[in-house]
Design an enzyme around this catalytic site. Structure first.
Site, PDB file in Angstrom:
ATOM      1  N   HIS A 273       0.840  -1.218   0.000  1.00 25.89           N
ATOM      2  CA  HIS A 273       0.000   0.000   0.000  1.00 25.89           C
ATOM      3  C   HIS A 273       0.873   1.265   0.000  1.00 25.89           C
ATOM      4  O   HIS A 273       0.980   1.909  -1.010  1.00 25.89           O
ATOM      5  CB  HIS A 273      -1.041   0.023   1.120  1.00 25.89           C
ATOM      6  CG  HIS A 273      -1.879  -1.213   1.182  1.00 25.89           C
ATOM      7  ND1 HIS A 273      -2.561  -1.664   0.085  1.00 25.89           N
ATOM      8  CD2 HIS A 273      -2.120  -2.103   2.182  1.00 25.89           C
ATOM      9  CE1 HIS A 273      -3.195  -2.785   0.398  1.00 25.89           C
ATOM     10  NE2 HIS A 273      -2.938  -3.073   1.656  1.00 25.89           N
ATOM     11  N   ASP A 324      -4.464  -8.603  -3.602  1.00 25.71           N
ATOM     12  CA  ASP A 324      -4.880  -8.315  -2.227  1.00 25.71           C
ATOM     13  C   ASP A 324      -6.169  -9.034  -1.830  1.00 25.71           C
ATOM     14  O   ASP A 324      -6.158 -10.237  -1.604  1.00 25.71           O
ATOM     15  CB  ASP A 324      -4.968  -6.787  -2.044  1.00 25.71           C
ATOM     16  CG  ASP A 324      -5.076  -6.369  -0.581  1.00 25.71           C
ATOM     17  OD1 ASP A 324      -5.360  -7.227   0.260  1.00 25.71           O
ATOM     18  OD2 ASP A 324      -4.896  -5.181  -0.277  1.00 25.71           O
TER      19      ASP A 324
HETATM   20  C1  NGQ Z   1      -5.829  -7.701   5.786  1.00 28.13           C
HETATM   21  N1  NGQ Z   1      -6.389  -5.981   4.216  1.00 28.13           N
HETATM   22  O1  NGQ Z   1      -4.902  -8.035   6.520  1.00 28.13           O
HETATM   23  O2  NGQ Z   1      -6.540  -8.506   5.195  1.00 28.13           O
HETATM   24  C2  NGQ Z   1      -6.060  -6.232   5.590  1.00 28.13           C
HETATM   25  C3  NGQ Z   1      -7.145  -5.762   6.502  1.00 28.13           C
HETATM   26  C4  NGQ Z   1      -5.959  -4.814   8.495  1.00 28.13           C
HETATM   27  C5  NGQ Z   1      -6.040  -4.803   3.666  1.00 28.13           C
HETATM   28  N2  NGQ Z   1      -5.364  -3.988   4.405  1.00 28.13           N
HETATM   29  C6  NGQ Z   1      -6.846  -5.906   7.955  1.00 28.13           C
HETATM   30  N3  NGQ Z   1      -6.374  -4.505   2.445  1.00 28.13           N
HETATM   31  O3  NGQ Z   1      -5.209  -4.184   7.760  1.00 28.13           O
HETATM   32  O4  NGQ Z   1      -6.004  -4.627   9.717  1.00 28.13           O
HETATM   33 ZN    ZN Z   2      -3.206  -7.016   2.475  1.00 27.61          ZN
END
Ligand code: NGQ
Ligand code: ZN
Length: 459
Positions: A273, A324
């Protein structure tokens, strides 16, 4: 020993005709010849590109695509999406993880991704109790990759805190948490088990600066350095504005700056990101040699914001692309939206092209290949001796490719190729997709449907 012959192929220094690729028994390229006769080689029926690395995936999220597209009572955000995702995680077992990943891998392959970095953070059983074997769910991912034929960089995730400043984890996060000893054992076991497999590399992923504190981060790096000091290290960083604010409140520094100041960020790192960077962070991250892992469709879906693409490119930064949350499984969509995000924001066109008359699609593809390969920590992303024989054959009979050649093929594919432009896919010298069909496609779809039935209806 497999040999492949293509009418045209994209080599590191550009397009070449009548390309003969010789592959060794382990699936790596031995030699590449141009203007060569096909002889007894297998014919590839169309222009050939190197297979594309997908540098960031959470496989299980494929199964919740479309389930988070309803407005909430107080609006919707990254955080309300995350609450829903946590409720989904709660229902997954090893059979579901494997079936969902296998279906995902088949789709990724059919769209031209030939390797994936799986940022895998669900380690414990429902309710948070340990599995007898801490590798149980990592093994499910490896089994899916093995069955589908996709190359894998498996990044077991370290997740120990519920927010900046060592906040305790919530109940929903209990499935992610392994203490430092169990985590080190997981990394060691996986590395030892898979060290001879050319299709697979083990790295590590401290989840984010929210989920590891400085001591956890150091322990995570120590765990991988003990077995493989060059292995990839991936981390989520600066995805949302709230994350930046919370990091500043905790440390006085913004997340990317904190990481650059406090961790040995360099070429083995992928910062996933890195959406919210100021000018100084952008310049410093570019200079570090790390890859910024951009996931345009997920970042758009979650409303994260847009990566500072122009400034990062001007500073010589390296980028790669990931699927992702897997709302999209096509590299075309990631590359296209990366360019379109910039066009929509600037009112200009062809912002990723390196100069006058240079192809935008080609610049995006090269970035995806080079940055992606660096982030995978595997020799992929080029048709050249020593690299994996990961080949994507475009369908030259597809109407959008009519009368296109060279870079124009790539521009047509990236900006207009929505439907079955990838004809065949070879990974590690093995056919995995022929004429748009993956050999395990029907099985994967049936297993996925059954897993979804169990998840959604409790059957
Ligand atoms: C994840 N996903 O780990 O799946 C994360 C969400 C977080 C993205 N950041 C959970 N797109 O970052 O706490
Ligand atoms: Zn991720």
């Amino acid at each position: 020993m497999p040999r492949f012959h293509a009418p045209a192929a994209l080599l590191p220094d550009g397009w070449a005709s009548d390309v003969l690729v010789e592959v060794d028994a382990g699936g790596s390229i031995l030699s590449v010849a141009r203007d060569a006769a096909a002889g007894a080689a297998e014919r590839l029926h169309g222009p050939v590109l190197p297979g594309i690395p997908d540098l960031h995936s959470h496989a299980f999220q494929r199964a919740m695509a479309g389930l988070a597209e309803r407005g909430g009572p107080a609006g919707d955000s990254f955080w309300s999406w995350r609450d829903l995702m946590y409720r989904f995680v709660d229902r997954l077992g090893p059979r579901e993880v494997e079936a969902i990943a296998a279906q995902l891998h088949v789709e990724l392959l059919r769209h031209g991704y030939t390797s994936v970095a799986e940022f895998h953070y669900v380690h414990n059983d429902r309710g948070g109790a340990s599995y007898e074997e801490e590798t149980t769910l990592c093994d499910a991912i490896c089994a899916a990759a093995g069955a589908s034929g996709i190359g894998l960089t498996l990044l077991p995730v370290a997740y120990r805190r519920g927010g900046f400043g060592g906040k305790p984890t919530s109940g929903a996060q209990a499935r992610f948490v392994l203490d430092a000893d169990r985590y080190a054992r997981l990394v060691e076991t996986l590395s030892r088990r898979h060290c001879a497999d050319a299709q697979l590399r083990i790295g590590v992923a401290p989840h984010s600066l929210r989920a590891v504190d400085p001591a956890d981060l150091a322990a995570t790096l120590a765990a991988i350095d003990a077995v493989d000091a060059k292995a990839p290290v991936h981390i989520h960083v600066a995805e949302t504005r709230r994350e930046v604010e919370d990091c500043v409140a905790w440390s006085g520094a913004r997340p990317v700056a904190w990481l650059l100041d406090n961790a040995p960020v360099g070429e083995r790192w992928c910062l996933v990101h890195a959406t919210h960077m100021d000018a100084d962070e952008t310049r410093r991250l570019a200079a570090s040699g790390a890859v910024a892992g951009i996931c345009p469709t997920t970042e758009a879906n979650l409303g994260d914001g847009f990566f500072p693409a122009g400034a990062f490119a001007a500073a010589g930064g390296r980028i790669g692309f990931g699927s992702d949350s897997n709302v999209s499984t096509s590299p075309v969509e990631e590359l296209r939206w990366y360019e379109y995000g910039q066009r929509l924001a600037s009112g200009q066109r062809n912002l990723s092209a390196p100069g006058s008359d240079a192809s935008t699609g080609m610049a995006l593809l090269r970035a995806a290949l080079d940055g992606g390969a660096q982030a995978m920590g595997r020799p992929v992303g080029a048709i050249a001796p020593g690299f994996r024989a990961d080949l994507v054959v475009l369908d030259h009979d597809h109407p959008i490719l009519a009368e296109r050649a060279g870079d124009a093929l790539v521009d047509a594919w990236i900006f207009s190729g929505n439907d079955r432009v990838v004809r065949d896919v070879v990974v590690g010298g093995q056919w995995v997709v022929r004429e748009g069909h993956h050999a395990h496609e029907e099985q994967a779809r049936a297993d996925f449907a059954r897993a979804l039935r169990r998840l959604m209806r409790g059957e």
